[in-house]
Each structure stands twice: as structure tokens, then as C-alpha cells.
Design a protein around this motif. Structure first.
Motif, PDB file in Angstrom:
ATOM      1  N   MET A  38      48.371  27.168  40.338  1.00 26.45           N
ATOM      2  CA  MET A  38      48.240  27.590  38.933  1.00 26.45           C
ATOM      3  C   MET A  38      49.624  27.734  38.318  1.00 26.45           C
ATOM      4  N   TYR A  39      49.662  27.595  37.003  1.00 27.72           N
ATOM      5  CA  TYR A  39      50.935  27.652  36.284  1.00 27.72           C
ATOM      6  C   TYR A  39      50.991  28.750  35.230  1.00 27.72           C
ATOM      7  N   CYS A  40      49.949  29.521  35.074  1.00 25.62           N
ATOM      8  CA  CYS A  40      49.935  30.423  33.923  1.00 25.62           C
ATOM      9  C   CYS A  40      49.158  31.699  34.223  1.00 25.62           C
ATOM     10  N   ALA A  41      49.594  32.803  33.574  1.00 26.50           N
ATOM     11  CA  ALA A  41      48.937  34.102  33.746  1.00 26.50           C
ATOM     12  C   ALA A  41      47.583  34.159  33.056  1.00 26.50           C
ATOM     13  N   TYR A  42      47.249  33.159  32.231  1.00 32.92           N
ATOM     14  CA  TYR A  42      45.936  33.155  31.584  1.00 32.92           C
ATOM     15  C   TYR A  42      44.815  32.736  32.544  1.00 32.92           C
ATOM     16  N   PHE A  43      45.173  32.121  33.667  1.00 32.58           N
ATOM     17  CA  PHE A  43      44.136  31.693  34.613  1.00 32.58           C
ATOM     18  C   PHE A  43      43.565  32.893  35.368  1.00 32.58           C
ATOM     19  N   PRO A  44      42.236  33.097  35.338  1.00 31.54           N
ATOM     20  CA  PRO A  44      41.620  34.211  36.084  1.00 31.54           C
ATOM     21  C   PRO A  44      41.589  33.894  37.577  1.00 31.54           C
ATOM     22  N   THR A  45      42.493  34.486  38.332  1.00 32.03           N
ATOM     23  CA  THR A  45      42.579  34.196  39.764  1.00 32.03           C
ATOM     24  C   THR A  45      41.326  34.608  40.515  1.00 32.03           C
ATOM     25  N   GLU A  46      40.513  35.472  39.909  1.00 35.62           N
ATOM     26  CA  GLU A  46      39.262  35.884  40.556  1.00 35.62           C
ATOM     27  C   GLU A  46      38.351  34.692  40.830  1.00 35.62           C
ATOM     28  N   LEU A  47      38.411  33.654  39.992  1.00 32.89           N
ATOM     29  CA  LEU A  47      37.572  32.472  40.200  1.00 32.89           C
ATOM     30  C   LEU A  47      37.936  31.779  41.504  1.00 32.89           C
ATOM     31  N   LEU A 165      32.118  37.422  42.389  1.00 35.19           N
ATOM     32  CA  LEU A 165      33.101  37.552  41.319  1.00 35.19           C
ATOM     33  C   LEU A 165      33.523  38.999  41.133  1.00 35.19           C
ATOM     34  N   ARG A 166      32.549  39.910  41.182  1.00 34.81           N
ATOM     35  CA  ARG A 166      32.866  41.341  41.015  1.00 34.81           C
ATOM     36  C   ARG A 166      33.706  41.859  42.177  1.00 34.81           C
ATOM     37  N   ASP A 167      33.465  41.349  43.381  1.00 32.96           N
ATOM     38  CA  ASP A 167      34.285  41.754  44.536  1.00 32.96           C
ATOM     39  C   ASP A 167      35.732  41.309  44.343  1.00 32.96           C
ATOM     40  N   ALA A 168      35.901  40.087  43.838  1.00 33.28           N
ATOM     41  CA  ALA A 168      37.256  39.581  43.583  1.00 33.28           C
ATOM     42  C   ALA A 168      37.935  40.390  42.485  1.00 33.28           C
ATOM     43  N   VAL A 169      37.180  40.762  41.455  1.00 34.76           N
ATOM     44  CA  VAL A 169      37.718  41.598  40.374  1.00 34.76           C
ATOM     45  C   VAL A 169      38.189  42.934  40.923  1.00 34.76           C
ATOM     46  N   HIS A 170      37.375  43.538  41.777  1.00 37.85           N
ATOM     47  CA  HIS A 170      37.720  44.849  42.344  1.00 37.85           C
ATOM     48  C   HIS A 170      39.019  44.775  43.148  1.00 37.85           C
ATOM     49  N   LEU A 171      39.158  43.718  43.976  1.00 36.81           N
ATOM     50  CA  LEU A 171      40.368  43.575  44.780  1.00 36.81           C
ATOM     51  C   LEU A 171      41.587  43.344  43.884  1.00 36.81           C
ATOM     52  N   ASN A 172      41.455  42.476  42.904  1.00 33.36           N
ATOM     53  CA  ASN A 172      42.582  42.217  42.013  1.00 33.36           C
ATOM     54  C   ASN A 172      42.980  43.455  41.223  1.00 33.36           C
ATOM     55  N   ASN A 173      42.005  44.252  40.801  1.00 29.43           N
ATOM     56  CA  ASN A 173      42.314  45.498  40.090  1.00 29.43           C
ATOM     57  C   ASN A 173      43.103  46.449  40.988  1.00 29.43           C
ATOM     58  N   ARG A 174      42.750  46.490  42.254  1.00 26.08           N
ATOM     59  CA  ARG A 174      43.495  47.349  43.198  1.00 26.08           C
ATOM     60  C   ARG A 174      44.941  46.885  43.329  1.00 26.08           C
ATOM     61  N   ILE A 175      45.131  45.557  43.398  1.00 24.97           N
ATOM     62  CA  ILE A 175      46.500  45.018  43.507  1.00 24.97           C
ATOM     63  C   ILE A 175      47.285  45.328  42.243  1.00 24.97           C
ATOM     64  N   ARG A 176      46.650  45.092  41.079  1.00 27.84           N
ATOM     65  CA  ARG A 176      47.340  45.359  39.811  1.00 27.84           C
ATOM     66  C   ARG A 176      47.694  46.837  39.675  1.00 27.84           C
ATOM     67  N   THR A 177      46.777  47.711  40.056  1.00 26.35           N
ATOM     68  CA  THR A 177      47.025  49.157  39.956  1.00 26.35           C
ATOM     69  C   THR A 177      48.216  49.563  40.818  1.00 26.35           C
ATOM     70  N   ARG A 276      52.971  45.551  31.308  1.00 26.75           N
ATOM     71  CA  ARG A 276      51.779  45.737  30.490  1.00 26.75           C
ATOM     72  C   ARG A 276      50.625  44.848  30.957  1.00 26.75           C
ATOM     73  N   THR A 277      50.948  43.636  31.426  1.00 33.44           N
ATOM     74  CA  THR A 277      49.909  42.765  31.968  1.00 33.44           C
ATOM     75  C   THR A 277      49.310  43.387  33.214  1.00 33.44           C
ATOM     76  N   LEU A 278      50.166  43.977  34.042  1.00 28.83           N
ATOM     77  CA  LEU A 278      49.682  44.635  35.256  1.00 28.83           C
ATOM     78  C   LEU A 278      48.820  45.849  34.931  1.00 28.83           C
ATOM     79  N   GLY A 279      49.101  46.477  33.800  1.00 27.12           N
ATOM     80  CA  GLY A 279      48.365  47.693  33.440  1.00 27.12           C
ATOM     81  C   GLY A 279      47.016  47.442  32.819  1.00 27.12           C
ATOM     82  N   THR A 280      46.692  46.181  32.509  1.00 33.55           N
ATOM     83  CA  THR A 280      45.402  45.860  31.907  1.00 33.55           C
ATOM     84  C   THR A 280      44.441  45.395  32.988  1.00 33.55           C
ATOM     85  N   MET A 281      43.347  46.117  33.152  1.00 28.51           N
ATOM     86  CA  MET A 281      42.382  45.809  34.204  1.00 28.51           C
ATOM     87  C   MET A 281      41.168  45.068  33.645  1.00 28.51           C
TER      88      MET A 281
END
Length: 711
Positions: A38-47, A165-177, A276-281
Motif C-alpha cells: 500500500m502507498y497511502c494512509a487512506y487504505f483501510p488496512t483492516e481489509l 472485519l470487526r476483529d481486525a478493527v479491534h486489533l488496529n484500534n489497540r495498535i493505534r491507541t 492526530r491520525t493515530l488518535g482517530t479510531m
């Protein structure tokens, strides 16, 4: 997790993580684990994570492949695109080599054309990104997220369930937090570590492919930093710098390095992977998980969006939260969107935040390192006088801008201390608040040695002191203290003090039958030990509330009752003294009149949601007495009345949008060509573009006040 290594070793390890991951990626491929580049922060890595793939960043920040890319690409294009394409076409990047699929987005023109060329030798899928962060944009981006999910299912032969998808979201939110908490240690002053070390952690964490262990590792480093800080291990006091602009990494880290080698410290970075990107869940509990994902990723504050008010808001919040002393914007040569947007960033930082700003245009070569070092040294030297603890007052501060600081503080629910800190940063006047026993509650700024001062009594007891730097400052400081005393009377206190518990509350209704129903319901509730009295046909007076929790429970009960009923309810805020009963009642009635005039859709309204309207009215009384801009506004209104024009509304939005013509036209829903003749006429009448930023803020304040008054 208890960290055993020393911090320098940890930072160096994370700094080398991308290089180590070059070898690890092959091991994952040997286990038949797919890789998505991937090349951009707009891509949802959860997919990617949902299909069991490893999402890995391909953006390159090295100068070594630029020459190879320039065989195919124009030399004038941005170095990030050239570096990334060079690594791909030369097959020098293991991540690109092992990627099963490359994801692109229609961001900047350079990347869009790069994806076209890459598709000739690599599977590339391009997501179509909207141009704005509007609700229409969110809807469009949600559809793209779903379309990409369906493509992934077909490409990888996997069905992506909502739970995956929700499991991936949960893990990514933990990393971002975890990463956001790590970045937040830089709010400490003096800073605990360098900004380069924090950036190594943030960048390196993206190349730890054991995603589930990342939060624990990062949290361990966070705890280690705080532990050492308590032991006194930290940097000396330095000018605190926010770096914004294009993505930073690799060879472009020279900008951060030169800031810190010349005596500053980078406390925050605002770009597509910043704090700020990291702070948005992603909202894990959202009913529509695809919309939740779309909202999170579309909120990225990138300059490709237009208008890009969101980025301005992000930068403003970072400046406040991280106590920033200056802003440096890094612009890659050929990045036209960031280059153009730097005009707005400079204007915001200089005129709104009253901080120094420096734009650095660079590429990935090291040829300009010495020049950058010289510019950073001069920039930091300019900031140094403000960092010295001499508390030299900025003699030309605008008292009306102090009103604006107070108003914004009230609207944003800031505490008294936070508002006074912002006033101190703007004016340079040291302030001290004392309790009725003459004990200092808190002081902001350094008291001058001679202790010359002005004093004002606080309405609730105690006093506030403003310290002078010379006799000529006295009148200005006295005027400032008068403004602050007014703010106290507007109840701008937002601190959560356990001793401040509301005892009495008013509930107002516009229908007698609703008052009857609420009266019966509150008296019948077993978990609310309240005394409810009827005061007239449509008002209830409640005593016995015990803090915010009681009020919240009562509010929830009223909202539940009103779901199937018509009418409007206002729930007041708590007050402690019974003697304030009638005065508070009048306040609630006034707020209720505002609610009715605004034709609110909500059935149950809370008085704190209307502090903005109250503050504008209250503070506006002083401005009204001074008759500021009355003649100019009457002139504009007269022109509208006589010739049927819309100049007054145009002026309002032109000021609201910081004299940005494109955004004003968008707000008015007219074409720019329709707007420009109006701006020309406003300039002929009142010279709107000749006014400085402070004058425009005062004029807007007058118009806001008139707007609330006429509701």
C-alpha cells in the motif's frame, strides 16, 4: 510488559525494523501468507488483515532510486513518487517484490499515473477517493470500501465476514491507541526524548508483522519513558516544534534531525501518519462497520482534500495540546497540493495561533542539509526569547482577541486554567489565581523580579493578579483583568472537582402535559432520590441531585420518556445555593427562548449546549457599547435593503471562512464568479481585504452577537 533494554537501544531497534522486515517478509511468503502492498494512509488496512494478509507500506523515502525513476518519469514530479516507482521498476524493494497485490488510491496526480505504469508489471487495484470529507464523500468512500472488500474476496478466494472485519478493527484500534499514548509523552515539558526517537517507533511499528504483540511492546516503551522521566531523565528545556506537511521518513528525516541538532525538539508530527491520525479510531460498536471504517480513514488530514478545514482543525488542536512554540512545514519539491495549502497553514499559525512558521521545500538528496541547518538555527533563535522565563509582555496585544480566546474556550468546554494559559501565551502577562484565604491556587508564567502587579477580586471570592513588566503596561493589564473577570461570570469553569456537586436543577417544558409526565416519572423512580416541585404549569424545580451521575441518570429517563411524545424539554445545569434559584430560572428561560428561535430538532436539550450563544451575547455587550463597526455594517445592510443584494450574508461567511473565496462560495452555494463581484463591492464599501486579522475577528464577533440577539 516490562522493558528490559535501554531506551536508546529500543529506539535504534525500531529504527532498523524496516530493514529487518526485508528478510522476515520472505519467511511469511514461504508460509503462503499473502502480502498486500500500500502507498497511502487512506487504505483501510483492516481489509487486508481480514483476509489474513500482511499489509505493508511501500512508500519510499530514499534518493538512491530517483535517477532510475527519472528514465520514465518527469524530473519535476515529487521525489516520493520517483523514489517509490524507482524501487518498484528496479525491483529493489523486497516488500514490492513479494506483494501479491498493490493497492493504490486516486490521491495526487503523480501517484495516479504511477499506478497506471506499475500495473504493467504488477497486479494493482486502485480505490477511487472522493475530493472532499463531506457526508457525500463519506457515502462514496463507504461504497469504495465495500467494493474493495468484494475484490479482495475474489482475488484471495476468501469470504470476509463482518466478524472478521470487526476483529481486525479491534486489533488496529489497540495498535493505534498504544502509538497515540506513546506520542502523548511528548506533551511533557521538558520533553522526555527526541522527536526522532518517537518517529522511529511509529514508523518501525508498521513493519512488525506480529501485529497482536505490537500494543504490548509499544505500551512497555511508553511505561519505560515515563518511569525514567520520574527519575529526572529527560531533555533540557527546548523550543517545542510541530512538524507538518508531506510524509517524513528515510532521507527526509533530515528535517527533524536538523531541528533537534540545532537545539529544538519535535514534539509532534502532523501528516498522514501523525499523532492526530493515530488518535482517530474506528467505531467498533457502529451498526454499519463499513461506514465506520470509511469515516475513520477519510478523516486523514491530507492536502489533496478540498476544502481542507479538517487539517487546520487538527493542527490547532496539536498546537494547544502539545504546547507548541513554532511550526515547521516540510514540503517535497513538486508536491503542489501541500505547497499551495502552505498559504493557509502559514496564515493560521501566524494570525490565529500567533506562532512563528517556517516552510522548508526539499527532496531526498542531502545537498541542502547545510542550508536547512542554517535556516533551522535562525528559526529556533527567533523562538528562544519567548522560551526564556523573563515573561516579557507583548505590548501590542489586542484586547478583543482576548475576548475571542475566552469565547472559544467556553465553547470548547476548557477549564479556567486552560483559557488563562492561552491568554498568557498570547499576551505574555503572567497571571496568578488565589483563593479567599490568599493561598495561590495556580500561577501561569513567571513573575517578574520587581513584582509590580494589578489585582482584581473574583466574583466567587479570592483574587486574580496580573504582573507588570513596566509602568506603561499597567493600563493594558488592568483592561485584561477586567476581561478575565467577565469570563468568570459566564461560568467558564469546566474542571471536574468532586466537591462541586449540583444540588438544584430546573427543567423547563413548552407543553404542560410533558411537565405532568416528567413530574410523575421522577417521583416514581426508585433509583432517583430527588425532590421534585411544580413551579408554574411548565416548570419543575428539582433538589437533592448528587453530582453529575444523578443528572445524567435523570436526563436519560427524560429522553426515554420523550421518545414517543411531542414538544421540547430543557434540562438546566446544577447550582448549589438556593438563593440563586430565581436568577438561575431566568437564565434557563433565556436559553429556552434561544432553543425555540433556533427551531432545534432535539426534543431534550441541555443548557451547556448553548454556552456559545450565552457567551456571544454576554461578551458582545462590551463590543456593543463601543459601537464597533456599526456604521460599516449599517452601510452593508442598507445596500442589501435598497438593492435586494446579499452582501451582509456574504460578508459574514467571508469572515467566517477566513476570507477564503472558494470556501465562502461553497458555504453560500454560489459560483466563485458570482461571489467575486460581491467581494469587490465590499472592498469598495468597507475595505474588507485591507483589514488585518484581528480587525476581521472583531467584526465577525459583532456580527455573531447581532445574529444571536436577533434570534
Amino acid at each position: 510488559m516490562k522493558v528490559i533494554q535501554n531506551l536508546p537501544e529500543i529506539f535504534e531497534e525500531f529504527g532498523e525494523q524496516r530493514r529487518k522486515a526485508f528478510l522476515e517478509i520472505k519467511e511469511y511468503k514461504d508460509k503462503n501468507i499473502p502480502v498486500v502492498g500500500m502507498y497511502c494512509a487512506y487504505f483501510p488496512t483492516e481489509l487486508a488483515m481480514a483476509v489474513g494478509a500482511i499489509p505493508v507500506g511501500l512508500c519510499s523515502y530514499a534518493n538512491e532510486t530517483v535517477a532510475a525513476a527519472e528514465r520514465d518519469l518527469p524530473k519535476s514530479i515529487c521525489p516520493l513518487v520517483k523514489s517509490s516507482y524507482g524501487f518498484a521498476v528496479e525491483d529493489k524493494c523486497p516488500f514490492f517484490h513479494f506483494a501479491d497485490l498493490v493497492i493504490g488510491e486516486t490521491t495526487c496526480d503523480g501517484k495516479k499515473k504511477m499506478f497506471e505504469m506499475m500495473s504493467e508489471f504488477k497486479p494493482v487495484y486502485v480505490m477511487e477517493l472522493p475530493n472532499s470529507q463531506s457526508e457525500r464523500g463519506v457515502k462514496f468512500w463507504r461504497e469504495e470500501v465495500v467494493r474493495t472488500k468484494e475484490y479482495f474476496e475474489e482475488f484471495f478466494h476468501v469470504v470476509i465476514t463482518e466478524q472478521m472485519l470487526r476483529d481486525a478493527v479491534h486489533l488496529n484500534n489497540r495498535i493505534r491507541t498504544a502509538l497515540k499514548n506513546l506520542c502523548d509523552v511528548m506533551k511533557l515539558d521538558p520533553a522526555p526524548v527526541t522527536g526522532e526517537d518517537i518517529q522511529k517507533m511509529v514508523q518501525g511499528s508498521k513493519y512488525r508483522f506480529d501485529f497482536s504483540s505490537t500494543p504490548e511492546v509499544v505500551n512497555g516503551v511508553h511505561d519505560k519513558i515515563l518511569e525514567e522521566y520520574k527519575q529526572g531523565k529527560h531533555l533540557e528545556k527546548r523550543p517545542r516544534i510541530l512538524v507538518t506537511g508531506c510524509p517524513i521518513g528515510g532521507d527526509s528525516m533530515k528535517v527533524i534531525r536538523e531541528i533537534e541538532e540545532n537545539g529544538g525538539v519535535v514534539v509532534a508530527i502532523e501528516n498522514c501518519s501523525g499523532v492526530r491520525t493515530l488518535g482517530t479510531m474506528v467505531d467498533e460498536n457502529a451498526e454499519d462497520i463499513y461506514e465506520a471504517i470509511a469515516r475513520k480513514y477519510l478523516s486523514t488530514g491530507c492536502s489533496i482534500m478540498t476544502p481542507n478545514d479538517h487539517r487546520i482543525d487538527l493542527i490547532g488542536k496539536i498546537i494547544d495540546e502539545y504546547h507548541v512554540d513554532g511550526v515547521v512545514e516540510m514540503i517535497l519539491t513538486g508536491c503542489h497540493s501541500t505547497g499551495v495549502e502552505s498559504f493557509y497553514i502559514r496564515k493560521f499559525v501566524n494570525e490565529e495561533k500567533h506562532l512563528p512558521y517556517l516552510a522548508v521545500e526539499t527532496d531526498y538528496s542531502q545537498a541542502d542539509t547545510a542550508q536547512i541547518s542554517t535556516r533551522m538555527a535562525a528559526f529556533l533563535e527567533m523562538i528562544q526569547p519567548e522560551r526564556r522565563e523573563t515573561n516579557e509582555m507583548k505590548a501590542n496585544f489586542d484586547i478583543n482577541y482576548c475576548y475571542k480566546i475566552i469565547l472559544e474556550g467556553i465553547v470548547k468546554r476548557k477549564s479556567r486554567r486552560e483559557i488563562l494559559e492561552e491568554i498568557w501565551r498570547y499576551t505574555g502577562v503572567a497571571l496568578c489565581v488565589s483563593d479567599p484565604g490568599n493561598q495561590e491556587v495556580f500561577c501561569i508564567g513567571e513573575k517578574p523580579a520587581d513584582l509590580k502587579s494589578c489585582i482584581r477580586e473574583l466574583p466567587e471570592g479570592g483574587k486574580i493578579t496580573g504582573y507588570l513588566t513596566s509602568e506603561t503596561d499597567k493600563e493594558k493589564v488592568e483592561e485584561l483583568l477586567d476581561v478575565i473577570i467577565q469570563s468568570y461570570r459566564v461560568d467558564c469553569e469546566r474542571d471536574r472537582n468532586e466537591e462541586e456537586r449540583p444540588d438544584f436543577i430546573w427543567i423547563l417544558t413548552d407543553m404542560e402535559e410533558n411537565a405532568d409526565q416528567i413530574f410523575r416519572m421522577l417521583n416514581e423512580e426508585q433509583d432517583l432520590f430527588l425532590k421534585v416541585q411544580r413551579e408554574g404549569k411548565k416548570e419543575l424545580f428539582i433538589s437533592g441531585t448528587d453530582g453529575k451521575e444523578d443528572r445524567d441518570r435523570m436526563t436519560a429517563k427524560v429522553k426515554e420518556l420523550m421518545k414517543e411524545r411531542d414538544g421540547k424539554i430543557l434540562i438546566g445545569n446544577g447550582f448549589q445555593t438556593f438563593e440563586s434559584k430565581e436568577k438561575n430560572r431566568e437564565l434557563q428561560r433565556y436559553v429556552f427562548s434561544i432553543i425555540k428561535s433556533k427551531k432545534e430538532r432535539r426534543k431534550v436539550c441541555l443548557v451547556e449546549d448553548y454556552y456559545h450563544d450565552l457567551a456571544v451575547t454576554y461578551i458582545g455587550k462590551r463590543i456593543e457599547k463601543e459601537n464597533l463597526y456599526v456604521d460599516e455594517l449599517e452601510c452593508v445592510e442598507k445596500e442589501d435593503k435598497e438593492k435586494g443584494k446579499d452582501l451582509y450574508e456574504t460578508l459574514y461567511w467571508y469572515l467566517k471562512m477566513k476570507r477564503n473565496a472558494a470556501q465562502t462560495a461553497a458555504k453560500l452555494r454560489i459560483h466563485r464568479n458570482t461571489l467575486m463581484p460581491r467581494i469587490v463591492q465590499l472592498n469598495d464599501m468597507i475595505g474588507i481585504d485591507d483589514k488585518d486579522g484581528a480587525e476581521c475577528e472583531r467584526l465577525l464577533m459583532v456580527m455573531e452577537m447581532k445574529k444571536v440577539k436577533n434570534m
